[in-house]
Design an enzyme around this catalytic site. Structure first.
Site, PDB file in Angstrom:
ATOM      1  N   LYS A  16       0.827  -1.221   0.000  1.00 43.89           N
ATOM      2  CA  LYS A  16       0.000   0.000   0.000  1.00 43.89           C
ATOM      3  C   LYS A  16       0.854   1.261   0.000  1.00 43.89           C
ATOM      4  CE  LYS A  16      -2.011  -1.502   3.735  1.00 43.89           C
ATOM      5  NZ  LYS A  16      -1.494  -2.885   3.786  1.00 43.89           N
ATOM      6  N   HIS A  41       4.292   0.908   6.429  1.00 44.38           N
ATOM      7  CA  HIS A  41       4.225   1.166   4.987  1.00 44.38           C
ATOM      8  C   HIS A  41       5.597   1.607   4.504  1.00 44.38           C
ATOM      9  CE1 HIS A  41      -0.408   1.932   5.292  1.00 44.38           C
ATOM     10  NE2 HIS A  41      -0.049   0.734   5.687  1.00 44.38           N
ATOM     11  N   GLN A 225      -3.509  -2.104   7.126  1.00 44.76           N
ATOM     12  CA  GLN A 225      -3.863  -3.525   7.249  1.00 44.76           C
ATOM     13  C   GLN A 225      -4.521  -4.020   5.948  1.00 44.76           C
ATOM     14  OE1 GLN A 225      -4.956  -1.427  10.316  1.00 44.76           O
ATOM     15  NE2 GLN A 225      -2.796  -1.710  10.613  1.00 44.76           N
TER      16      GLN A 225
END
Ligand code: GDP
Ligand code: IMO
Ligand code: MG
Length: 431
Positions: A16, A41, A225
């Site tokens: 992500k 991330h 998540q």
């Protein structure tokens, strides 16, 4: 032109951060809407790696970044992460970063409770394998209506009653667990010590985002998540304590659902999971080891090895529905380079019967057996490919098969950790 919601379509760590960073060039505002510093991330820009846990990935490009009300904010971690990013040359000021005044705080007592529960559960074999960062306990206090929120730090006169209320709950738990109680003064001091670092950033985020939207800004919602860790739709109880599906982007930022637009599901070309819980396609053989080593599958925050397995189309097909995914960003295709053959899970057998979904029951989730199809692998390297034409025919076939099985098209394809190693098929901002 539309807004874009980025969510993880598996168990997290799909890439992500990389995709949000890439898309944020096209965005004006980046918003986190759930989770906390349990997220990890990673962005790689010209060989330099940035690891973000609480702060929106858009900060690295200097875009207006917002921590929405749906996030749980650890103020100690906030201070540390801001410092770390500044040390990497990223400007972090209230000009570019805002925190929703109605976001709940994660305090030391939440971290303690998370760790104590996990330790106790380790002995009885029922642990979740959390990040031990206090996420679950903080969300419990939020829905239990006893949380202390970021904006409360600006009202010292109302804090004592809130501290009492919170401690009544936590000290009862602590007594039951046989650990020392927390004094009023200790919690008061903790809150006072962080207030000055956090208050400059607080804002009415619902209003800011509404104004931005009306002014024509492109908003990028950054999920943390993944959908299988969603508190409702995931592998409960082996989940996180927030809703991670795309619908949460509205409630967790203070915008209505009509603001959301394109839903981009970030999808790893195989499957990983960190922590406990069912994982039907998990591999304990040398292929699992290959995915782990080549994919560098180690948790960003906890350093735990991630469990690895084949691509599970059943799970992602379900996420396409529960998150209303418009298209996916397929990541880490390069990690499959060189494997002779590739398997994709297309269904499960449960007690001798074929099913095409992940059942909700914990016991059934533990019993499902994957049904695989096998595809031919490719020998060529796809690392760093930036055009569709650079991909071997078998890799394209794999991508097409994934699209067909999950019922959603590939909008972006990622072929390395580097920002620029990304193939654009459809621009999500153009719908
Ligand atoms: P996130 O939590 O979803 O942001 O993902 P993480 O950052 O925890 O884990 C993804 C890892 O894969 C990071 O180390 C990324 O740098 C890396 N990564 C992202 N996209 C790709 C890709 O296409 N290929 C490879 N080899 N690595 C990637
Ligand atoms: P990103 O955003 C992968 C997992 C934990 C554990 C469960 C509950 O990087 O994809 P928690 O601390 O949230 O109460 O732990 O959820 N988990 C993640 N797994 N990526 C994440 O975030 C995760 N955040 C939490 O390992 O199984
Ligand atoms: Mg991660």
């Amino acid at each position: 032109m539309t807004n874009v919601v980025v969510i993880g379509s598996q168990w997290g760590d799909e890439g992500k951060g990389k995709i949000v960073d890439w898309l944020s060039e096209r965005a004006d505002v980046i918003v986190r809407f759930q989770g906390g510093h349990n997220a990890g991330h990673t962005l790689v820009v010209d060989g330099v790696s940035y690891k973000l846990a609480l702060l929106p990935s858009g900060l690295v490009r200097g875009k207006l970044s917002v921590i929405g009300n749906g996030v749980v904010v650890d103020p100690h971690h906030f201070v540390a992460e801001v410092e770390k990013l500044r040390a990497q040359g990223v400007a972090v000021t209230p000009d570019v970063l805002r925190i929703a005044e109605n976001a709940p705080l994660i305090l030391s007592l939440h971290r303690d409770l998370d760790a104590m529960r996990e330790d106790a559960a380790s002995n009885s074999g029922t642990k979740i394998g959390t990040t031990r960062r206090g996420i679950g306990p903080a969300y419990e206090d939020k829905v239990g209506r006893r949380a202390i929120r970021v904006g409360d730090l600006a009202e010292p006169e109302t804090l004592p009653a809130k501290i009492d209320r919170l401690l009544t709950h936590h000290n009862a738990l602590r007594r039951g667990m046989g650990v020392d109680e927390i004094s009023f003064d200790a919690l008061h001091d903790e809150l006072s010590s962080v207030a000055e670092h956090v208050l400059p950033y607080i804002d009415q985020v619902w209003r800011l985002l509404d104004e931005q939207r009306k002014a024509g800004a492109r908003i990028l919602f950054e999920g943390a998540q993944g959908a299988l860790l969603d508190n409702d739709h995931g592998t409960y109880p082996f989940v996180t304590s927030s809703n991670t599906v795309a619908g949460q982007a509205a409630a967790g930022s203070g915008l209505g659902p009509t603001a959301l637009g394109y839903v981009l599901g970030i999808t790893k070309a195989y499957t990983t999971r960190v922590g406990e819980g069912p994982f039907p396609c998990e591999l304990h053989d040398e292929i699992g080891q290959h995915l782990s080593t080549v994919g560098r599958e180690v948790g960003v925050n906890t350093g735990r090895p991630r469990r690895c397995g084949w691509f599970d189309a059943v799970l992602v097909r379900q996420t396409v529905k529960t998150s209303g995914i418009t298209g996916i960003a397929l990541t880490k295709l390069d990690v499959l380079d060189g494997l002779d053959e590739l398997k994709i899970c297309v269904g499960y057998t449960l007690d001798g019967k074929e099913i095409d979904y992940l059942p909700a029951s914990q016991a059934a989730q533990a019993r499902v057996e994957p049904i695989y199809i096998t595809l031919e692998g490719w020998k060529e390297s796809t690392v760093g490919a930036r055009k569709w034409a650079d991909l071997p025919a078998q890799a394209i076939k794999y991508v097409r098969q994934v699209e067909e099985l999950i019922g959603a098209p590939v909008a972006l394809l990622s072929t390395s950790p580097e920002r620029e190693d990304t193939i654009l098929v459809t621009d999500p901002f153009e719908g």
